[in-house]
Design a protein around this motif. Structure first.
Motif, PDB file in Angstrom:
ATOM      1  N   LEU A 117       1.078  -1.197   0.072  1.00 28.53           N
ATOM      2  CA  LEU A 117       0.132  -0.109  -0.040  1.00 28.53           C
ATOM      3  C   LEU A 117       0.840   1.260   0.211  1.00 28.53           C
ATOM      4  O   LEU A 117       2.028   1.143   0.736  1.00 28.53           O
ATOM      5  N   SER A 118       0.295   2.426  -0.621  1.00 33.46           N
ATOM      6  CA  SER A 118       1.154   3.715  -0.413  1.00 33.46           C
ATOM      7  C   SER A 118       0.692   4.423   0.770  1.00 33.46           C
ATOM      8  O   SER A 118       0.159   3.615   1.683  1.00 33.46           O
ATOM      9  N   GLY A 119       1.566   5.033   1.296  1.00 33.54           N
ATOM     10  CA  GLY A 119       1.248   5.754   2.546  1.00 33.54           C
ATOM     11  C   GLY A 119       0.211   6.473   2.898  1.00 33.54           C
ATOM     12  O   GLY A 119      -0.545   6.191   3.870  1.00 33.54           O
ATOM     13  N   GLY A 120      -0.828   6.965   1.761  1.00 35.21           N
ATOM     14  CA  GLY A 120      -1.966   7.552   1.733  1.00 35.21           C
ATOM     15  C   GLY A 120      -3.023   6.022   2.075  1.00 35.21           C
ATOM     16  O   GLY A 120      -3.951   6.431   2.755  1.00 35.21           O
ATOM     17  N   MET A 121      -2.907   4.929   1.367  1.00 38.88           N
ATOM     18  CA  MET A 121      -3.662   4.001   1.540  1.00 38.88           C
ATOM     19  C   MET A 121      -3.319   3.256   2.971  1.00 38.88           C
ATOM     20  O   MET A 121      -4.720   2.877   3.506  1.00 38.88           O
ATOM     21  N   GLY A 122      -2.296   3.276   3.399  1.00 38.86           N
ATOM     22  CA  GLY A 122      -2.078   2.889   4.540  1.00 38.86           C
ATOM     23  C   GLY A 122      -2.812   3.824   5.654  1.00 38.86           C
ATOM     24  O   GLY A 122      -3.369   3.050   6.706  1.00 38.86           O
ATOM     25  N   ARG A 123      -2.795   4.980   5.557  1.00 42.69           N
ATOM     26  CA  ARG A 123      -3.557   5.756   6.399  1.00 42.69           C
ATOM     27  C   ARG A 123      -4.956   5.585   6.301  1.00 42.69           C
ATOM     28  O   ARG A 123      -5.700   5.621   7.342  1.00 42.69           O
ATOM     29  N   GLU A 142      -3.937  13.258  13.606  1.00 44.43           N
ATOM     30  CA  GLU A 142      -3.722  13.651  12.304  1.00 44.43           C
ATOM     31  C   GLU A 142      -4.289  12.523  11.269  1.00 44.43           C
ATOM     32  O   GLU A 142      -3.401  11.809  10.482  1.00 44.43           O
ATOM     33  N   PRO A 143      -5.320  12.188  11.196  1.00 43.35           N
ATOM     34  CA  PRO A 143      -6.213  11.344  10.493  1.00 43.35           C
ATOM     35  C   PRO A 143      -5.906  11.402   8.844  1.00 43.35           C
ATOM     36  O   PRO A 143      -5.835  10.345   8.242  1.00 43.35           O
ATOM     37  N   PHE A 144      -5.505  12.561   8.376  1.00 45.10           N
ATOM     38  CA  PHE A 144      -5.670  12.481   6.886  1.00 45.10           C
ATOM     39  C   PHE A 144      -4.042  13.010   6.491  1.00 45.10           C
ATOM     40  O   PHE A 144      -3.913  13.239   5.337  1.00 45.10           O
ATOM     41  N   ALA A 145      -2.994  12.540   7.197  1.00 48.17           N
ATOM     42  CA  ALA A 145      -1.486  12.750   6.732  1.00 48.17           C
ATOM     43  C   ALA A 145      -1.339  11.895   5.655  1.00 48.17           C
ATOM     44  O   ALA A 145      -1.584  10.595   5.730  1.00 48.17           O
ATOM     45  N   GLY A 146      -1.119  12.612   4.564  1.00 44.99           N
ATOM     46  CA  GLY A 146      -0.899  11.843   3.329  1.00 44.99           C
ATOM     47  C   GLY A 146      -1.981  11.264   2.636  1.00 44.99           C
ATOM     48  O   GLY A 146      -1.935  10.641   1.496  1.00 44.99           O
ATOM     49  N   VAL A 147      -3.172  11.675   3.055  1.00 46.83           N
ATOM     50  CA  VAL A 147      -4.639  11.391   2.164  1.00 46.83           C
ATOM     51  C   VAL A 147      -4.867  12.626   1.445  1.00 46.83           C
ATOM     52  O   VAL A 147      -4.712  13.960   1.775  1.00 46.83           O
ATOM     53  N   ASP A 148      -4.965  12.377  -0.039  1.00 47.92           N
ATOM     54  CA  ASP A 148      -5.399  13.624  -0.837  1.00 47.92           C
ATOM     55  C   ASP A 148      -6.809  14.176  -0.185  1.00 47.92           C
ATOM     56  O   ASP A 148      -7.599  13.554   0.161  1.00 47.92           O
ATOM     57  N   LEU A 149      -6.875  15.609  -0.644  1.00 49.76           N
ATOM     58  CA  LEU A 149      -8.066  16.188  -0.248  1.00 49.76           C
ATOM     59  C   LEU A 149      -9.368  15.621  -0.550  1.00 49.76           C
ATOM     60  O   LEU A 149     -10.338  15.638   0.129  1.00 49.76           O
ATOM     61  N   SER A 150      -9.837  15.112  -1.727  1.00 51.96           N
ATOM     62  CA  SER A 150     -11.028  14.833  -1.986  1.00 51.96           C
ATOM     63  C   SER A 150     -11.306  13.588  -1.182  1.00 51.96           C
ATOM     64  O   SER A 150     -12.582  13.302  -1.048  1.00 51.96           O
ATOM     65  N   ARG A 151     -10.409  12.633  -0.993  1.00 53.27           N
ATOM     66  CA  ARG A 151     -10.665  11.452  -0.286  1.00 53.27           C
ATOM     67  C   ARG A 151     -10.993  11.736   1.173  1.00 53.27           C
ATOM     68  O   ARG A 151     -11.907  11.213   1.752  1.00 53.27           O
TER      69      ARG A 151
END
Length: 193
Positions: A117-123, A142-151
């Protein structure tokens, strides 16, 4: 209402909480924002019962009914994406696997292990696992660290509809703007601005 009264906690000679008090509403998303190191994570850990303050109290919440998402994903490398969810879901709630995978946009990764998984997927998986817990309070560091804004927006929409309180520690202005309440801090020791 979750009531925090006169919490006091020091690490060595460094005071992080000094008779700190705060009320958190019984519903909605409350965002905590402030500079790194000001004491937000320590406050979340005290609310969850993972840190024992030297003084003060937290009422209106049971640590046994609190789910916490740490800053680290804490994924188990030998478990699949799906197993991370089924490990925490009781048998009578296993129908939640598919909706949680959809929420985290991980439907196609059901049998993948964390290393792929990518970092964002793992998060997003760590967040979905936290939300799989049937809790009376969700504490998300920090629930959205590495997660793109739309997701992140999609997940925030879900959080805003929960009947339980959600407390998020975040620096991201776009995320803060989606919360029902925003509390800005400075510190240490932690203070409401």
């Amino acid at each position: 209402m979750i009531q925090i009264r006169d919490l006091t906690l020091s690490f060595g000679d460094k005071p992080v909480l000094d008779r700190f008090s705060l009320d958190i509403p019984e519903r909605g998303v409350t965002a905590l924002s402030g500079p790194s190191g000001c004491g937000k994570t320590t406050l979340l850990r005290c609310i969850a019962g993972l840190e024992s303050p030297q003084g003060g109290s937290v009422t209106g919440v049971s640590p046994a009914r609190t789910a916490i998402l740490f800053q680290e994903d804490r994924l188990l490398p030998w478990r699949t994406v799906e197993q991370h969810l089924t490990d925490v879901l009781p048998p009578q709630r296993r129908e939640m696997v598919a909706p949680l995978l959809r929420l985290a946009q991980l439907e196609g990764e059901r049998y993948a292990r964390p290393a792929s998984l990518s970092g964002g997927m793992g998060r997003r998986l760590a967040l979905a696992r936290c939300l799989a817990l049937d809790a009376d309070l969700y504490l998300l560091d920090e629930p959205f660290a590495g997660v793109d804004l739309s997701r992140a927006r999609t997940i925030m929409d879900y959080l805003r509809q929960l009947d339980t309180p959600v407390v998020i520690a975040s620096h991201e202005p776009e995320i803060l703007s989606l919360a029902h309440n925003i509390i800005f801090f400075q510190g240490p020791p932690l203070k409401v601005v």
